[in-house]
Design an enzyme around this catalytic site. Structure first.
Site, PDB file in Angstrom:
ATOM      1  N   ASP B  11      97.010   3.690  -1.888  1.00  0.00           N
ATOM      2  CA  ASP B  11      95.619   3.311  -1.626  1.00  0.00           C
ATOM      3  C   ASP B  11      94.746   4.231  -2.456  1.00  0.00           C
ATOM      4  O   ASP B  11      94.811   5.451  -2.311  1.00  0.00           O
ATOM      5  CB  ASP B  11      95.296   3.478  -0.142  1.00  0.00           C
ATOM      6  CG  ASP B  11      96.066   2.484   0.712  1.00  0.00           C
ATOM      7  OD1 ASP B  11      95.787   1.282   0.592  1.00  0.00           O
ATOM      8  OD2 ASP B  11      96.954   2.909   1.473  1.00  0.00           O
ATOM      9  N   ASP B 130      95.874 -10.285   5.811  1.00  0.00           N
ATOM     10  CA  ASP B 130      95.764  -9.312   6.903  1.00  0.00           C
ATOM     11  C   ASP B 130      95.659 -10.067   8.221  1.00  0.00           C
ATOM     12  O   ASP B 130      94.794 -10.927   8.371  1.00  0.00           O
ATOM     13  CB  ASP B 130      94.507  -8.445   6.722  1.00  0.00           C
ATOM     14  CG  ASP B 130      94.583  -7.577   5.472  1.00  0.00           C
ATOM     15  OD1 ASP B 130      95.722  -7.287   5.028  1.00  0.00           O
ATOM     16  OD2 ASP B 130      93.528  -7.201   4.939  1.00  0.00           O
TER      17      ASP B 130
END
Lengths: 199, 259
Positions: B11, B130
């Protein structure tokens, strides 16, 4: 100098980057006169068999055939390897170079398609390209069509049956996997290709 | 035999790896290129870089980061975060990514999947989904609700139908994240993974919840995942990649090991 043939099929920087890492001079080009002068030719490819039509349309097909007849080593990668066969079910109206006999076809319905990920090479016979590569080495694949097993198959891979993962005849080589994405094994295969002299 | 893949996720915000990096022996623990190369040497099958910077100004830094990271890698490299158009995708491919991951933008305009696939091939398009278990409107139970914008907005979509649509529109892989499991280290959401792997024919990458080696065994064996993704457990060295792959191999899960 190695010419990496650019016919508009996706990302070629990774192939160039792999040769850079080996310290080999290479250029990404769509210019037939540049390919004509090359000591080695790479036909990469991601995507559709149909895109290989652009190779023929741009005059690069004739240039490639002429170079092969002069003994210049040529390596086809992925769709670039399938292009060395007669044709592919993916685009039946597009003709390949026919240097290896057979038609590239789909995977059977019982396996997921595309075939994506790391799979093994099962060596068959002697090969310059596969020199020093251990049996059952892992390489990275991503494709929906595969080439049949032919007498010139030097590595086979199992996925819904065996298919040709590498072919070799004289100065013409093809790999279905992506050596530029296959870590040290892939780098060794590209280094072997770089070491092949004009036949 | 085709192996199951272990994918390490970075990330990145403004060119730095964020969310828990504590790695011994690195000059600079937050450098994506250095960290990616380290994971690749340890046996990662693939690297995913997710750009979590929100602002437009940081996009330029992202491309430079992608370029440097791609140069350090000879394994497949996926980049996601903030890709909203064909031009955004093209810039990321030019910088050296092999695949792009799209999420919110694909839900807003599903035709974007086909547009990018037509130019770069389906193998280069990962649709990231997601998912949060959400109560049905009539209170009769829960369903797998798809969220967008980093999980903030409800989309009214259900995970398996959206996965199927993404496949039909040209996605090459599904990156399936359970928001309920993410960060818990209690294991992957096996039910979610099963529901999606049962309905699509393309590879599914399970994400969210990895805490132990056994969790990886479960997600491959019981969840039917083709690949499993994790971030911090690898960055923190809680699970060493060589040990994980050796154990999975010993459990009969096909692995690229030794590699």
């Amino acid at each position: 100098m190695i010419a990496i043939v650019d016919y508009g099929a996706g990302n070629l920087t990774s192939v160039k980057k792999a040769f850079d890492r080996l310290g080999m001079e290479s250029v990404v080009t769509s210019d037939p006169s540049c390919v004509r002068k090359a000591e080695k030719i790479v036909v990469p490819g991601v995507g559709h068999f149909d895109t290989t039509k652009k190779v023929s349309e741009s005059g690069l097909r004739a240039v490639a055939l002429d170079a092969i007849s002069r003994g210049v080593p040529l390596l086809g990668i992925c769709v670039g390897m399938q292009w060395l066969f007669d044709s592919s079910e993916e685009s039946p109206q597009t003709t390949g170079l026919g240097l290896f006999q057979g038609v590239c076809g789909r995977f059977p319905a019982e396996v997921k398609s595309p075939h994506v990920g790391w799979n093994q090479l099962h060596m068959r016979g002697r090969s310059i390209l596969m020199d020093g590569i251990s049996r059952d080495s892992f390489v990275y694949f991503t494709h929906s069509y595969r080439a049949p097993i032919v007498p010139e198959t030097c590595a086979a891979t199992e996925y819904g049956g065996l298919f040709s993962s590498a072919v070799e005849r004289g100065n013409v080589f093809g790999v279905q996997f992506h050596p530029e994405k296959s870590s040290d094994v892939g780098l060794r295969i590209l280094r072997n290709f770089c070491g092949i002299l004009l036949c | 035999m085709l192996t199951k893949r272990i994918i390490v996720c970075l990330d990145v915000d403004a060119g730095r790896v964020v969310k828990g990096v504590r790695f011994a022996g690195l000059r600079d623990a937050g450098d994506p290129a250095e960290l990616a190369a380290l994971h690749a040497r340890a046996g990662a099958d693939e690297i995913v870089l997710l750009d979590i910077s929100a602002t437009h100004e940081k996009r330029g830094i992202l491309l430079e980061t992608v370029q440097r990271t791609a140069r350090a890698l000879m394994i497949p490299f996926t980049v996601g975060g903030g890709i909203r158009s064909l031009d955004d995708a093209a810039a990321v491919f030019d910088a050296g990514a092999d695949k792009i991951a799209i999420n919110s933008a694909a839900m807003k305009d599903p035709s974007l999947i086909a547009t990018i696939a037509a130019r770069f091939g389906s193998q280069a398009v990962v649709v990231a989904i997601d998912v949060k278990r959400t109560l049905q409107a009539d209170g009769s139970g829960t369903y797998f609700s798809v969220k967008s914008a980093g999980g903030r907005d409800a989309t009214g979509r259900e995970a398996s139908t959206w996965s199927k649509e993404a496949q039909e529109r040209g996605a090459g892989e599904i990156l399936l994240t359970s928001m309920d499991s993410d960060g818990t280290k209690d294991g992957f959401d096996l039910e979610l993974t099963r529901v999606v792997t049962a309905i699509v024919a393309i590879p599914v990458i399970a994400s969210g919840g990895a805490g132990t080696k056994q969790h990886f065994v479960e997600v491959f064996r019981d969840g039917g995942a083709d690949a499993a993704l994790a971030a911090s457990i690898f960055h923190f060295g809680e699970i060493a990649l060589p040990e994980l792959k050796a154990e999975l191999s010993a459990e009969g899960i096909p692995m690229r090991w030794p590699c």
